[in-house]
Design an enzyme around this catalytic site. Structure first.
Site, PDB file in Angstrom:
ATOM      1  N   ASP A  55     -34.369  42.407 -20.201  1.00  0.00           N
ATOM      2  CA  ASP A  55     -35.062  42.421 -18.678  1.00  0.00           C
ATOM      3  C   ASP A  55     -34.597  43.545 -17.964  1.00  0.00           C
ATOM      4  O   ASP A  55     -35.117  43.884 -16.864  1.00  0.00           O
ATOM      5  CB  ASP A  55     -34.904  40.771 -18.130  1.00  0.00           C
ATOM      6  CG  ASP A  55     -33.621  40.565 -17.776  1.00  0.00           C
ATOM      7  OD1 ASP A  55     -32.771  41.244 -17.183  1.00  0.00           O
ATOM      8  OD2 ASP A  55     -33.199  39.591 -18.516  1.00  0.00           O
ATOM      9  N   ASP A 100     -25.117  39.853 -23.005  1.00  0.00           N
ATOM     10  CA  ASP A 100     -26.230  39.182 -22.240  1.00  0.00           C
ATOM     11  C   ASP A 100     -27.127  38.456 -23.285  1.00  0.00           C
ATOM     12  O   ASP A 100     -28.547  38.947 -22.950  1.00  0.00           O
ATOM     13  CB  ASP A 100     -26.964  40.338 -21.408  1.00  0.00           C
ATOM     14  CG  ASP A 100     -27.837  39.912 -20.588  1.00  0.00           C
ATOM     15  OD1 ASP A 100     -28.103  38.607 -20.010  1.00  0.00           O
ATOM     16  OD2 ASP A 100     -28.390  40.823 -19.681  1.00  0.00           O
TER      17      ASP A 100
END
EC number: 2.5.1.16
Lengths: 276, 276
Positions: free
Chosen positions: A84, A153
């Protein structure tokens, strides 16, 4: 009226009212992009909320900044997962950073984020950023002793990210750090995902000489109580210096600040007890 | 299969799977006692989760202990609200405490808690405890300069507790504290109840000379991010002493500990900004 419930365990979940929903089946996972009334746009992978426009700042700031402050001069940073772009955006707030590599396995996550989550993905086209659509496990084999900071992440340890919560993977992360390198991993919720949390933290503790676990309030993640674990062989991450605080002063953040940094590793008793 | 959703705002909520549900309409509110799979027994008043067997320790420890540690010799303690008894249980862990008054407006909450929540209500029959089924607002008029510590264990500022979040009420609380008295109030969620939070904290700031706001992770409360505000006219609550840490060592707690105490008032930037 559309409602979406994310089942955080089989017995509890987060429920949100939805304006519009968009479905994509990628090569790796089911991607759902929801436009919600409370949290704005919400990215959901295989049923698990990854990020929302309203509270994403907390996760991304708390994953990126502590390690980038502890490192005295981070120049080369790797983000694994995080398609993202939110973590990359935070990394680029540090002026010493010259090169950011983003290694994301699922190209569709990057493309959907670029199209629908512009406030999160906004720095993915920054000239300092290189994007690699690859498996993080294979990617690291070719980058030994290269990075100053590596940020994991990752989505939950089921599905595409499963192998990236294991000791063999943390060993690879360590081998890809150069001298004084630091890594931070998201390590799940100590409350609703106690076993994932314990396992991830204990594997990291076995691989690195120095380590510390910290929490952040993330309203859309399980129990709203999220953990991160920072680790390094060369840097005593429990120490901090005046220079750290000078760097923090210049950061433009909404959650992370000098006080959060000072008290970073202050855990509730039951959380410390889980990872003793 | 029964599911219950607590709407924390009109657009988001907490969903839990329920084994059994029990309804009581009291004089003041709708009382729902749920037996849930994830959180054990759950007490719900007018649709809002008040306490659950699994995570109640966090709220009750964090409401009670910080003020009881800051006070050098708390003997007389008042809890307003908190008919479930969890706060009273924590107060009684402090050996200096000689007398605990519990002022709860709704007798049905006390009775249901005694019957169905024994691990929470277990100290309500302790000889040091006196229970007053009264309106907190009226109760305080008759107790001037009496208490060392007052704990405001209130439900949301709608319904029966509404008047107890106003400046006039905090003035009464102050008048009922004796020299070196300290109060702590639960002050709602800074994330999903921003206006309630700001209003409560700012009113307290206007009434007391010294004050500080702190957070705790409470999975079943809105956004999992909950606030408390401590205040005193005579005690500089931002200070701490070695004696405080000796007292903490002897406390039997699961969340509150020396590290949490040291970093108590370290707030995320956006939370500090709301109450500047």
């Amino acid at each position: 009226m559309i409602w979406f419930t994310e089942y955080q365990t089989k017995n509890t979940g987060l429920t949100v009212k939805v304006k519009e929903a968009k479905h994509v089946q990628s090569k790796y996972q089911e991607i759902l992009l929801l436009d919600t009334y409370e949290y704005g746009k919400m990215l959901v992978l295989d049923g698990a909320v990854q990020t929302t426009e309203r509270d994403e700042f907390i996760y991304h700031e708390m994953l990126a900044h502590p390690a980038l402050i502890k490192h005295q001069n981070p120049e080369r940073v790797l983000v694994i997962g995080g398609g993202d772009g939110g973590t990359v955006r935070e990394v680029l707030k540090h002026p010493s950073v010259k090169e950011v590599h983003l290694c994301e396995i699922d190209e569709d996550v990057i493309n959907i984020s670029k199209q629908y989550l512009p406030t999160i993905s906004c720095e993915l086209n920054n000239p300092k950023v290189s994007i690699f659509v690859e498996d993080g496990n294979k990617f690291l084999d070719e980058r030994k002793e290269y990075y100053d900071v590596i940020l994991l992440d990752l989505s939950d340890p089921v599905g595409p990210a499963e192998a990236l919560f294991k000791r063999a993977f943390y060993e690879k992360v360590k081998a890809s750090l150069r001298k004084n390198g630091i890594m931070t991993a998201q390590t799940e919720s100590p409350f609703l995902q106690e076993e994932y949390f314990k396992t991830a933290v204990k594997e990291i503790q076995k691989v690195f000489k120095n380590y510390g676990t910290y929490l952040a309030f993330i309203p859309t993640y399980p129990a709203g109580m999220w953990s991160f674990t920072m680790a390094s062989d060369d840097v005593n991450i429990l120490d901090s210096s005046e220079k750290d605080y000078e760097k923090i002063k210049d950061l433009n953040t909404k959650y992370f600040c000098d006080k959060i940094y000072t008290s970073l590793f202050a855990l509730p008793k039951f959380v410390s007890d889980l990872i003793k």
